[in-house]
Design an enzyme around this catalytic site. Sequence first.
Site, PDB file in Angstrom:
ATOM      1  N   PHE A  41       0.846  -1.185   0.000  1.00 56.45           N
ATOM      2  CA  PHE A  41       0.000   0.000   0.000  1.00 56.45           C
ATOM      3  C   PHE A  41       0.888   1.242   0.000  1.00 56.45           C
ATOM      4  O   PHE A  41       1.795   1.362   0.830  1.00 56.45           O
ATOM      5  CB  PHE A  41      -0.922   0.018   1.229  1.00 56.45           C
ATOM      6  CG  PHE A  41      -2.277  -0.574   0.957  1.00 56.45           C
ATOM      7  CD1 PHE A  41      -2.404  -1.887   0.546  1.00 56.45           C
ATOM      8  CD2 PHE A  41      -3.427   0.193   1.097  1.00 56.45           C
ATOM      9  CE1 PHE A  41      -3.652  -2.438   0.281  1.00 56.45           C
ATOM     10  CE2 PHE A  41      -4.669  -0.350   0.834  1.00 56.45           C
ATOM     11  CZ  PHE A  41      -4.792  -1.665   0.431  1.00 56.45           C
ATOM     12  N   CYS A  52      -5.750  15.401   0.134  1.00 56.57           N
ATOM     13  CA  CYS A  52      -7.029  15.052  -0.484  1.00 56.57           C
ATOM     14  C   CYS A  52      -7.695  16.341  -0.947  1.00 56.57           C
ATOM     15  O   CYS A  52      -7.525  17.395  -0.324  1.00 56.57           O
ATOM     16  CB  CYS A  52      -7.926  14.321   0.511  1.00 56.57           C
ATOM     17  SG  CYS A  52      -9.512  13.802  -0.200  1.00 56.57           S
ATOM     18  N   CYS A  57     -16.220  15.588   1.927  1.00 58.99           N
ATOM     19  CA  CYS A  57     -16.307  14.228   2.444  1.00 58.99           C
ATOM     20  C   CYS A  57     -16.080  14.290   3.947  1.00 58.99           C
ATOM     21  O   CYS A  57     -15.020  14.738   4.394  1.00 58.99           O
ATOM     22  CB  CYS A  57     -15.273  13.319   1.779  1.00 58.99           C
ATOM     23  SG  CYS A  57     -15.231  11.648   2.465  1.00 58.99           S
ATOM     24  N   CYS A  91     -14.276  10.082   6.166  1.00 61.45           N
ATOM     25  CA  CYS A  91     -13.017   9.377   5.951  1.00 61.45           C
ATOM     26  C   CYS A  91     -12.475   8.872   7.287  1.00 61.45           C
ATOM     27  O   CYS A  91     -12.467   9.599   8.282  1.00 61.45           O
ATOM     28  CB  CYS A  91     -12.004  10.300   5.281  1.00 61.45           C
ATOM     29  SG  CYS A  91     -10.437   9.479   4.898  1.00 61.45           S
ATOM     30  N   ASP A  92     -11.979   7.627   7.302  1.00 62.53           N
ATOM     31  CA  ASP A  92     -11.441   7.036   8.528  1.00 62.53           C
ATOM     32  C   ASP A  92      -9.925   6.867   8.458  1.00 62.53           C
ATOM     33  O   ASP A  92      -9.350   6.092   9.227  1.00 62.53           O
ATOM     34  CB  ASP A  92     -12.109   5.682   8.806  1.00 62.53           C
ATOM     35  CG  ASP A  92     -11.864   4.661   7.703  1.00 62.53           C
ATOM     36  OD1 ASP A  92     -11.315   5.041   6.651  1.00 62.53           O
ATOM     37  OD2 ASP A  92     -12.230   3.485   7.888  1.00 62.53           O
ATOM     38  N   THR A  93      -9.280   7.608   7.546  1.00 63.68           N
ATOM     39  CA  THR A  93      -7.855   7.418   7.292  1.00 63.68           C
ATOM     40  C   THR A  93      -7.069   8.692   7.570  1.00 63.68           C
ATOM     41  O   THR A  93      -7.480   9.782   7.185  1.00 63.68           O
ATOM     42  CB  THR A  93      -7.633   6.994   5.828  1.00 63.68           C
ATOM     43  OG1 THR A  93      -8.362   5.805   5.567  1.00 63.68           O
ATOM     44  CG2 THR A  93      -6.161   6.748   5.556  1.00 63.68           C
ATOM     45  N   GLU A 115      -7.248   3.529  -5.638  1.00 65.88           N
ATOM     46  CA  GLU A 115      -8.499   3.791  -4.924  1.00 65.88           C
ATOM     47  C   GLU A 115      -8.689   5.302  -4.913  1.00 65.88           C
ATOM     48  O   GLU A 115      -7.901   6.028  -4.292  1.00 65.88           O
ATOM     49  CB  GLU A 115      -8.424   3.213  -3.513  1.00 65.88           C
ATOM     50  CG  GLU A 115      -8.216   1.702  -3.517  1.00 65.88           C
ATOM     51  CD  GLU A 115      -8.138   1.082  -2.128  1.00 65.88           C
ATOM     52  OE1 GLU A 115      -8.111   1.853  -1.133  1.00 65.88           O
ATOM     53  OE2 GLU A 115      -8.116  -0.156  -2.045  1.00 65.88           O
ATOM     54  N   HIS A 146      -9.686  -6.542   6.303  1.00 62.96           N
ATOM     55  CA  HIS A 146      -8.438  -6.275   7.022  1.00 62.96           C
ATOM     56  C   HIS A 146      -8.705  -5.857   8.463  1.00 62.96           C
ATOM     57  O   HIS A 146      -7.918  -6.168   9.363  1.00 62.96           O
ATOM     58  CB  HIS A 146      -7.605  -5.216   6.300  1.00 62.96           C
ATOM     59  CG  HIS A 146      -8.310  -3.918   6.070  1.00 62.96           C
ATOM     60  ND1 HIS A 146      -9.391  -3.800   5.219  1.00 62.96           N
ATOM     61  CD2 HIS A 146      -8.102  -2.683   6.562  1.00 62.96           C
ATOM     62  CE1 HIS A 146      -9.803  -2.544   5.208  1.00 62.96           C
ATOM     63  NE2 HIS A 146      -9.045  -1.849   6.038  1.00 62.96           N
TER      64      HIS A 146
END
Length: 215
Positions: free
Chosen positions: A26, A32, A47, A50-52, A121, A209
């Site tokens: 990855f 973003c 957005c 987002c969880d990142t 992605e 995951h």
Amino acid sequence: MASYAIKEMFLTLQGEGLQAGRRAVFIRFTGCNLWSGREEDRATADCTFCDTDFVGMNGDNGGRYGDAAAVAARAAELWAAGLEQEAPRALAVLTGGEPLLQVDAGLIDALHAARFDIAIETNGTLPVPEGIDWICVSPKAGTTIVQRTGNELKLVWPQPGIDHRAMEGWDFDHLLVQPMDGSLPVDTQAATIRFVMANPRWRLSVQTHKVVGLR
């Protein structure tokens, strides 16, 4: 010559979509175009779910890479770790944030030269350049989606104000719907199951995951 701001780079298994379970490197890019990544801006962002963490370059193997060859070389080193047998092709997953703010032809060529298949992605608001081998678009309500072709359309659910019927006319091989990660996972999972039961053209996608404890 382009340089690349990378939050983190790590070896794992792809956890989502049709390629779930496949060994992958990855490469998470910083930045973003739909949210700054700062919590104080989340409520007003395009957005909000987002969880990142994609802010900065302080993750594992993160940093400012001076050229595409340096990114590909580090990805190849990570891929080689612990191998008992070589695969015909390695897999690099380009993610973010929004990777298309940085991904270019030079990086695509360098990763291909290092024998990687390239998956991306993206939120779909920017066009995907030629040469990407697997395109996953995850659209966000209220944004203009310009990338309407690809391998996977991954709809995070529920998303008020998004027209999934219109998306069924886009040119994707697979239509996936995934429960939104958040404070009420049981509710979002139930809503997503109801969605698939009512709309059988779509398939449930689970973040495996997280189930098995990978990144």
